[in-house]
Design a protein around this motif. Structure first.
Motif, PDB file in Angstrom:
ATOM      1  N   LYS A   1       0.821  -1.196   0.000  1.00  0.00           N
ATOM      2  CA  LYS A   1       0.000   0.000   0.000  1.00  0.00           C
ATOM      3  C   LYS A   1       0.863   1.256   0.000  1.00  0.00           C
ATOM      4  CE  LYS A   1      -3.972  -0.716   2.422  1.00  0.00           C
ATOM      5  NZ  LYS A   1      -4.612  -0.811   3.732  1.00  0.00           N
ATOM      6  N   TYR A   2       2.040   1.151   0.601  1.00  0.00           N
ATOM      7  CA  TYR A   2       2.857   2.354   0.783  1.00  0.00           C
ATOM      8  C   TYR A   2       3.925   2.533  -0.297  1.00  0.00           C
ATOM      9  CZ  TYR A   2       0.374   2.768   5.118  1.00  0.00           C
ATOM     10  OH  TYR A   2      -0.630   2.917   6.027  1.00  0.00           O
ATOM     11  N   THR A   3       3.875   1.667  -1.308  1.00  0.00           N
ATOM     12  CA  THR A   3       4.814   1.910  -2.410  1.00  0.00           C
ATOM     13  C   THR A   3       4.275   3.027  -3.294  1.00  0.00           C
ATOM     14  OG1 THR A   3       3.722   0.202  -3.680  1.00  0.00           O
ATOM     15  CG2 THR A   3       5.730  -0.431  -2.525  1.00  0.00           C
ATOM     16  N   THR A   4       5.193   3.675  -3.995  1.00  0.00           N
ATOM     17  CA  THR A   4       4.809   4.748  -4.900  1.00  0.00           C
ATOM     18  C   THR A   4       3.982   4.189  -6.050  1.00  0.00           C
ATOM     19  OG1 THR A   4       6.803   5.923  -4.330  1.00  0.00           O
ATOM     20  CG2 THR A   4       5.746   6.552  -6.382  1.00  0.00           C
ATOM     21  N   TYR A   5       2.933   4.910  -6.416  1.00  0.00           N
ATOM     22  CA  TYR A   5       2.052   4.431  -7.480  1.00  0.00           C
ATOM     23  C   TYR A   5       2.688   4.597  -8.848  1.00  0.00           C
ATOM     24  CZ  TYR A   5      -1.846   3.967 -10.628  1.00  0.00           C
ATOM     25  OH  TYR A   5      -2.656   3.565 -11.650  1.00  0.00           O
ATOM     26  N   GLU A   6       2.827   3.487  -9.550  1.00  0.00           N
ATOM     27  CA  GLU A   6       3.298   3.589 -10.923  1.00  0.00           C
ATOM     28  C   GLU A   6       2.525   2.603 -11.790  1.00  0.00           C
ATOM     29  OE1 GLU A   6       7.790   3.766 -12.013  1.00  0.00           O
ATOM     30  OE2 GLU A   6       7.303   5.452 -10.710  1.00  0.00           O
ATOM     31  N   CYS A   7       1.231   2.754 -11.816  1.00  0.00           N
ATOM     32  CA  CYS A   7       0.350   1.924 -12.636  1.00  0.00           C
ATOM     33  C   CYS A   7       0.464   0.444 -12.302  1.00  0.00           C
ATOM     34  CB  CYS A   7       0.618   2.147 -14.120  1.00  0.00           C
ATOM     35  SG  CYS A   7       0.358   3.832 -14.636  1.00  0.00           S
ATOM     36  N   GLY A   8       0.722   0.110 -11.053  1.00  0.00           N
ATOM     37  CA  GLY A   8       0.725  -1.285 -10.660  1.00  0.00           C
ATOM     38  C   GLY A   8       2.057  -1.980 -10.789  1.00  0.00           C
ATOM     39  N   LEU A   9       3.014  -1.393 -11.489  1.00  0.00           N
ATOM     40  CA  LEU A   9       4.355  -1.978 -11.582  1.00  0.00           C
ATOM     41  C   LEU A   9       5.187  -1.496 -10.404  1.00  0.00           C
ATOM     42  CD1 LEU A   9       4.920  -1.255 -15.355  1.00  0.00           C
ATOM     43  CD2 LEU A   9       4.092  -3.376 -14.320  1.00  0.00           C
TER      44      LEU A   9
END
Lengths: 316, 124
Positions: free
Chosen positions: B42-50
């Motif tokens: 949840k806390y990873t940076t959003y990059e279109c799911g990758l």
């Protein structure tokens, strides 16, 4: 003492307007867009034509989990929505809607409102930078380029009307206003409204938040309440722009039959409709088109208008 | 209600405080109402799911810096317009002031015309 009470009461009324009018504009947008696209829009919440949709959205947002990305700059990330929202409320305090109906009549009204509105963009920039996300950063950079291009025609157009009225106070400007200003100040009015839309990132100037390219620009990483605050800021900005345009250029509470605050609201309402209409009608502009429109059309027009206003004011 | 300078800006300060209180109240209510279920994903940076590649604070070439220069020049100039605008109509100013202003706007227009001809108003 009664003076303090009165000032407090006025602030509270403006605050109530600040919380309700953006929702009205939001609901207007839902419904007008829906009907322009041959659909119904929200119909369930609240029963009658989904009038409570945005209230329900607010309740939902307030219960959502908050996610701050691990890579983000936490403090700045969490402060940004406040910086985006509060300036619009402060600016609203200075805008009169009828004779004597104003949060606080500040003598350098236009100057104050323009300065305060400029602060709101810092919130977006903070959000974009603090998110530590490539989409957010791109969105923030686009936002800055757009602000730099459109702040100038915005300010120049406002200066034109201040020059015509010989005052920076809103009440003085509306008092000096006469119907033929509609024609004489028309270029400034159009430049002001278009540049205002661009500052608010409204389509067709929504490149900084372009959902098909960069998700939601600076707001990509936001969730729950803080995201809702950014949305509220956008709609409060629309309300502010519409009232500002109607007070500066459309004569505010002057109208046929009788001068009343109802006219200010009617004019602002029509402008809000136009804002939605433009969103439905025009595709998003590219970066180069945005800069071209600002620097090669709006700014020259605004400068020419200043010249015209100056000559007419002195010659009259 | 007196229109005094300090009175006006006291109201402005109260308005800022009111806005801040609204945001704070919202945040506190949110804290009381919301669930808290942290997971690493949840806390990873959003990059279109990758999985995100590299750092979010990437270096970018701000190609529009010429516009920034232009903006600063014009914005400072525009600020001078406002005090001028208020006295244009009063006695003792009028035509001379107007001519001065025409010269001033002429400088602005020449500046933008020059930038235009040099091609810096073209987006790269």
């Amino acid at each position: 003492m009664s003076e303090v009470l009165e000032a407090a009461l006025r602030l509270i009324v403006v605050f109530a307007a600040f919380l309700t009018l953006p929702l009205l504009v939001g609901q207007l947008e839902h419904k007008v867009m829906a009907h322009m696209q041959s659909r119904m829009g929200p119909m369930y919440a609240g029963g009658f034509h989904g009038w409570a949709q945005l209230v329900a959205d607010g309740v939902k947002f307030a219960q959502k989990e908050e996610v701050v990305p691990a890579a983000a700059d936490r403090t700045v990330f969490r402060l940004a929505p406040a910086l985006a929202l509060i300036p619009y409320f402060v600016a609203m305090v200075a805008i009169p809607i009828g004779p004597g109906l104003v949060g606080r009549d500040i003598d350098a009204g236009i100057f104050f409102v323009l300065a305060v509105m400029g602060v709101g963009v810092i919130g977006t920039l903070m959000a974009g930078w603090a998110s530590a996300n490539k989409y957010s950063l791109l969105g923030a950079v686009r936002q800055v380029s757009q602000l730099m291009a459109y702040e100038l025609p915005f300010v120049l157009a406002a200066a034109s009307v201040a020059m015509a009225a010989g005052s920076l106070g809103f009440t003085d400007i509306v008092d000096a206003w006469e119907p033929w200003w509609l024609i004489w100040q028309l270029p400034a009015a159009v430049v002001f409204f278009v540049a205002g839309l661009a500052e608010l990132n409204r389509p067709p100037f929504d490149m900084p938040v372009a959902d098909a390219e960069i998700i939601f620009g600076p707001y990509t990483e936001y969730t729950g309440l803080r995201f809702a605050l950014f949305l509220l800021a956008e709609y409060a900005g629309i309300v502010l722009l519409c009232f500002l345009t109607s007070v500066l250029f459309l004569g505010g509470w002057h109208g046929p039959f009788v001068d009343s605050w109802v006219w200010t609201f009617a004019k602002a309402g029509v402008l809000a409709f136009v804002v939605v209409w433009l969103r439905v009608s025009y595709p998003r502009m590219r970066a180069d088109q945005l800069q071209k429109l600002a620097w090669q059309i709006l700014i020259p027009v605004a400068l020419a208008q200043l010249l015209l206003t100056g000559v007419v004011t002195v010659a009259w | 209600m007196d229109g005094g300078y300090s009175g006006n800006y006291a109201v402005v300060a109260v308005a800022v405080a009111l806005g801040a209180a609204f945001v704070l109240a919202g945040v506190v209510a949110n804290r009381l109402l919301r669930p808290h279920v942290p997971t690493a994903e949840k806390y990873t940076t959003y990059e279109c799911g990758l999985d995100p590649v590299g750092d979010g604070w990437a270096q970018t070439h701000i190609r529009y810096y010429v516009f920034a220069y232009l903006y600063v020049i014009f914005a400072v100039d525009a600020v001078y317009l406002f005090p001028w605008a208020t006295i244009l109509d009063t006695d003792g100013y009028g035509l001379v002031t107007l001519v001065e202003m025409v010269v001033f706007i002429g400088f602005l227009a020449t500046g933008i015309g020059y930038a235009w001809r040099r091609g810096v108003l073209r987006w790269v």
